[in-house]
Design a protein around this motif. Structure first.
Motif, PDB file in Angstrom:
ATOM      1  N   GLU A 171       0.821  -1.209   0.000  1.00 11.50           N
ATOM      2  CA  GLU A 171       0.000   0.000   0.000  1.00 11.50           C
ATOM      3  C   GLU A 171       0.858   1.264   0.000  1.00 11.50           C
ATOM      4  OE1 GLU A 171      -3.127  -0.302  -0.449  1.00 11.50           O
ATOM      5  OE2 GLU A 171      -3.115  -2.462  -0.216  1.00 11.50           O
ATOM      6  N   ALA A 221      -6.908   0.607   3.623  1.00  7.79           N
ATOM      7  CA  ALA A 221      -7.195  -0.656   2.943  1.00  7.79           C
ATOM      8  C   ALA A 221      -7.559  -1.723   3.950  1.00  7.79           C
ATOM      9  CB  ALA A 221      -5.981  -1.089   2.135  1.00  7.79           C
ATOM     10  N   ARG A 257      -9.846  -6.915  -1.723  1.00  8.74           N
ATOM     11  CA  ARG A 257      -9.524  -5.690  -1.000  1.00  8.74           C
ATOM     12  C   ARG A 257     -10.535  -4.609  -1.369  1.00  8.74           C
ATOM     13  NH1 ARG A 257      -4.977  -8.396  -2.061  1.00  8.74           N
ATOM     14  NH2 ARG A 257      -3.320  -8.444  -0.526  1.00  8.74           N
ATOM     15  N   LEU A 291     -11.142  -0.662  -1.384  1.00  6.41           N
ATOM     16  CA  LEU A 291     -10.384   0.572  -1.321  1.00  6.41           C
ATOM     17  C   LEU A 291     -11.264   1.743  -1.734  1.00  6.41           C
ATOM     18  CD1 LEU A 291      -7.270  -0.942  -2.952  1.00  6.41           C
ATOM     19  CD2 LEU A 291      -7.237   0.152  -0.735  1.00  6.41           C
ATOM     20  N   HIS A 327      -5.435   3.403  -5.925  1.00  9.85           N
ATOM     21  CA  HIS A 327      -5.105   2.255  -5.094  1.00  9.85           C
ATOM     22  C   HIS A 327      -5.833   1.005  -5.578  1.00  9.85           C
ATOM     23  CE1 HIS A 327      -2.778   3.885  -1.629  1.00  9.85           C
ATOM     24  NE2 HIS A 327      -3.256   5.030  -2.106  1.00  9.85           N
ATOM     25  N   ILE A 348      -4.108  -2.551  -6.681  1.00  9.33           N
ATOM     26  CA  ILE A 348      -4.402  -3.847  -6.080  1.00  9.33           C
ATOM     27  C   ILE A 348      -4.773  -4.867  -7.145  1.00  9.33           C
ATOM     28  CG2 ILE A 348      -6.027  -5.059  -4.574  1.00  9.33           C
ATOM     29  CD1 ILE A 348      -3.788  -3.483  -3.192  1.00  9.33           C
TER      30      ILE A 348
END
Length: 710
Positions: free
Chosen positions: A483, A632, A639, A641, A646, A650
């Motif tokens: 991250e 996150a 995930r 977000l 981001h 991912i």
């Protein structure tokens, strides 16, 4: 456009002229080092130089200053001006660098992968071989000259032949050790213009200091032991407690050797890594070691090692000046994997290259300890922030993590910083593809590279190289390190233009741990009005100022030495029939050097700070923290977000559980005419990657190891 092109051409011509001049002076210096142990040098060259340089102002040391000190300081000064021009003329988006292969690529490949020396490239092995050849040549030449009339000398002094040979061997061991000492301090001068000119970082050159340190102390220890054995056999053991008024001082040499042996004993890997504080504090004895070495051999002989130590002193003093400032810590991103990203306010004029490092000191944890960390931010992408990631592994780092991550974290941390230090330029754009391999916290150097390439991919006229990031972690929580690939503040840059693929390996967990625990939370800190943004110690024109400091301080030193020699030392020697205490003269010269460095460096530091006041961002008392960066969460393999950049990042990540990457299979399957392979992590991982790249099975791989563990 035409004017800019002409200006660029002039700058390149100036840099070429400087490079040629530096090489000519350096070759002349090496010629002196080669000829130094010969009769030609001592019987013909040196008397001729002494006859032309001897004066009431400098005496015999005038020749030593001219042939040993001046060339190196001239190279350092010119190298600083060269780096200044290179920094002004650099254009990161220059498309000419893409796809260009270097003529030295084959020399940069690993020649040795395992062993005491670690990973050594062909060019490092070549220079090491040449340096050892210089030592062997010097030893054999001194030996031949000293043993030529050993039988007659034995008769004159009424000693056995082997005793005279032992006396001569002890002396020549010291002379050869002095040659090693001449190069010992160059690798640990962090802000060195010499290292910057040849393109070597201070972190990468530490291993050269280790090599030189072992060789130097082996020779000096043998030098001392031979003299003790000689004195014991010739019934002159009282020589050990003599401090002669003129010439060699035995007591000073013994003190210097004792300090050196203590540093040497604590510098071995088993002690250095397990009891680092012992190693660190005993290494402060270098002051005693060098000072008493100069008192032992005299100022003229010590001029051989003086230039390297002189540049080291300048660097040390500038680091002290920079460390007096308290840096503004804006916020910290706390990760559940026992890591924290510290975000400092940065002066807009500060620029640095990816993989740069900085040294941190937090007085509330330890007033004396300084720890190096990789800078994870990009000076282009993060214009007003400088980020550093600290992994909780030792006592110092664990204390820092607990202070920031606790339920009631500290409101303010008083932090001092030295740096940044980094490579002069990066040639990453010349590769078609970059393969970055990391283990654990070894991913931190690659964060700055990815951020820099993200900026380049969105602003340059050509595309950035494709990136394959192979990262190995022990636990799933360590995936939170990914991250940090994007800065604390949201970026509007298009991540998809980066052509990034991430292969993450969780080696000690075979199943995903379902946990609603947040991976990252941001802690905003309250700055003090006395805190300042991170800036270069000498401002945006650091290399220009460094060149001026070296040249002006040496000029002041020569003036002070000339005045003291002419109007104090020379009259005293004349009145006392030459029985002036040499130690007093040496002490005066050392004081002159320190005063010259302090005056020049302090003046340049204050003037550069005065000129850079316009760049400094005024510190504001943030009553309410800005909007937090996205947080996150991990739910199995999915995930959630809040930020599109981001989220895109991912989606590029493929996580493998319960296994390690098959590095050989992956690397041999990489396609592309030019592939840069960067590895940062445990020693075994770096060795495995180096072995594949140097195996000759594929010719398109270009290896580079990034290591901060020595």
């Amino acid at each position: 456009m035409e004017d800019a092109r002409c200006e660029g051409m002039k700058r390149r011509l100036m840099r070429l002229a400087m490079k040629v001049l530096i090489m000519v002076v350096f070759l002349g210096y090496i010629l002196i080092m080669i000829m130094m142990p010969t009769n030609t040098f001592y019987l013909r060259w040196m008397p001729n130089i002494l006859s032309k340089t001897h004066s009431k102002y400098y005496g015999q040391q005038g020749a030593s200053l001219l042939i040993y000190v001046f060339p190196i300081l001239f190279i350092a000064t010119l190298g600083a001006f060269y780096s200044h021009l290179a920094k002004r003329g650099v254009d990161c988006s220059d498309s000419r660098v893409q796809g260009r292969s270097s003529r030295y690529d084959a020399w940069k490949m690993p020649a040795l992968v395992k062993g005491l020396l670690g990973i050594v490239s062909w060019i490092e092995l070549a220079f090491l071989t040449m340096f050892l050849a210089l030592l062997v040549w010097s030893f054999s030449s001194y030996l031949h000259a000293m043993f030529a009339n050993v039988a007659q000398e034995a008769i004159q002094v009424r000693e056995r032949v082997w005793e005279v040979k032992l006396d001569s061997a002890a002396l020549l061991l010291g002379l050869v050790g002095n040659i090693c000492l001449a190069f010992l301090f160059f690798p640990v001068t962090r802000g060195s213009s010499v290292l910057q000119f040849i393109g070597v970082t201070s972190e990468a050159s530490v291993k050269y200091h280790i090599w030189l340190g072992h060789i130097t102390m082996t020779l000096f220890t043998a030098h001392g032991l031979c003299y003790v054995i000689y004195w014991a056999n010739t019934h002159q053991i009282s020589e050990m407690i003599k401090w002669n008024k003129v010439g060699i001082s035995n007591v000073a040499g013994e003190i210097s050797l004792l300090a050196g042996v203590v540093m040497w004993a604590t510098a071995f890997q088993s002690i250095r890594r397990k009891i680092f504080e012992v190693f660190f504090y005993t290494h402060c004895l270098y002051i005693i070691f060098v000072l008493f070495f100069i008192l032992h051999v005299g100022f003229s002989t010590s001029c051989v090692m003086l230039p390297g130590f002189y540049l080291f002193l300048i660097d040390q003093y500038l680091r002290v000046l920079q460390s007096q400032q308290k840096i503004q810590l804006v916020c910290a991103r706390v990760l559940t994997c026992q890591a924290v990203e510290l975000n400092f306010s940065k002066s807009p004029g500060l620029s640095y290259t990816p993989t740069s490092t900085a040294f941190l000191n937090i007085p509330s944890i330890s007033k004396l300890q300084w720890h190096p960390f990789t800078i994870t931010s990009s000076s282009n992408l993060d214009c007003d922030r400088l980020s550093i990631v600290v992994k909780s592994e030792g006592r110092w780092t664990k204390t820092l993590y607990e202070m920031v991550s606790s339920s009631s974290p500290v409101e303010r941390l008083e932090i001092s910083l030295e740096g940044p230090y980094g490579p002069p330029l990066t040639d990453l754009l010349r590769y078609d593809m970059l393969v970055m391999i990391s283990g654990g916290s070894g991913i931190t150097p690659f964060i700055s590279i990815i951020r820099e390439l993200l900026f380049t991919a969105n602003t340059a006229s050509h595309k950035a190289p494709q990136i394959l990031l192979l990262c190995a972690f022990q636990k799933e929580l360590d995936l939170a390190m990914l991250e940090l690939l994007l800065p604390v503040s949201d970026t509007n840059l298009n991540v998809s233009r980066l052509h990034l693929q991430i292969e993450a390996y969780v080696t000690r967990e075979k199943e995903t741990v379902k946990d609603d625990q947040e991976l990252i939370r941001t802690v905003w800190l309250k700055p003090s009005t006395n805190d300042v943004p991170v800036s270069a110690v000498l401002g945006s024109r650091s290399w220009l100022w460094l060149g001026l400091i070296i040249s002006s301080s040496f000029t002041i030193f020569l003036v002070l030495v000339g005045i003291i020699t002419r109007y104090y030392i020379y009259p005293t020697k004349r009145d006392s029939n030459g029985m002036y205490l040499d130690a007093s003269g040496v002490a005066l010269y050392v004081v002159c050097a320190c005063v010259s460095i302090a005056a020049s460096a302090t003046g340049a530091f204050l003037w550069s700070k005065k000129q850079s006041l316009g760049e400094v961002v005024q510190i504001q008392d943030m009553k309410t923290p800005p909007t937090s960066s996205p947080v996150a969460r991990v739910h199995g393999g999915n995930r959630e977000l809040e930020s599109l950049p981001h989220q895109t990042l991912i989606q590029l990540t493929n996580v493998h559980y319960g296994k390690r990457p098959d590095l050989k299979k992956i690397l041999l399957g990489i396609e592309g005419s030019s592939v840069g392979v960067l590895v940062s992590g445990p020693r075994k991982m770096r060795q495995d990657v180096a072995a594949v790249c140097s195996s000759g099975l594929i010719s398109n791989l270009h290896f580079q190891s990034i290591s901060f563990s020595w």
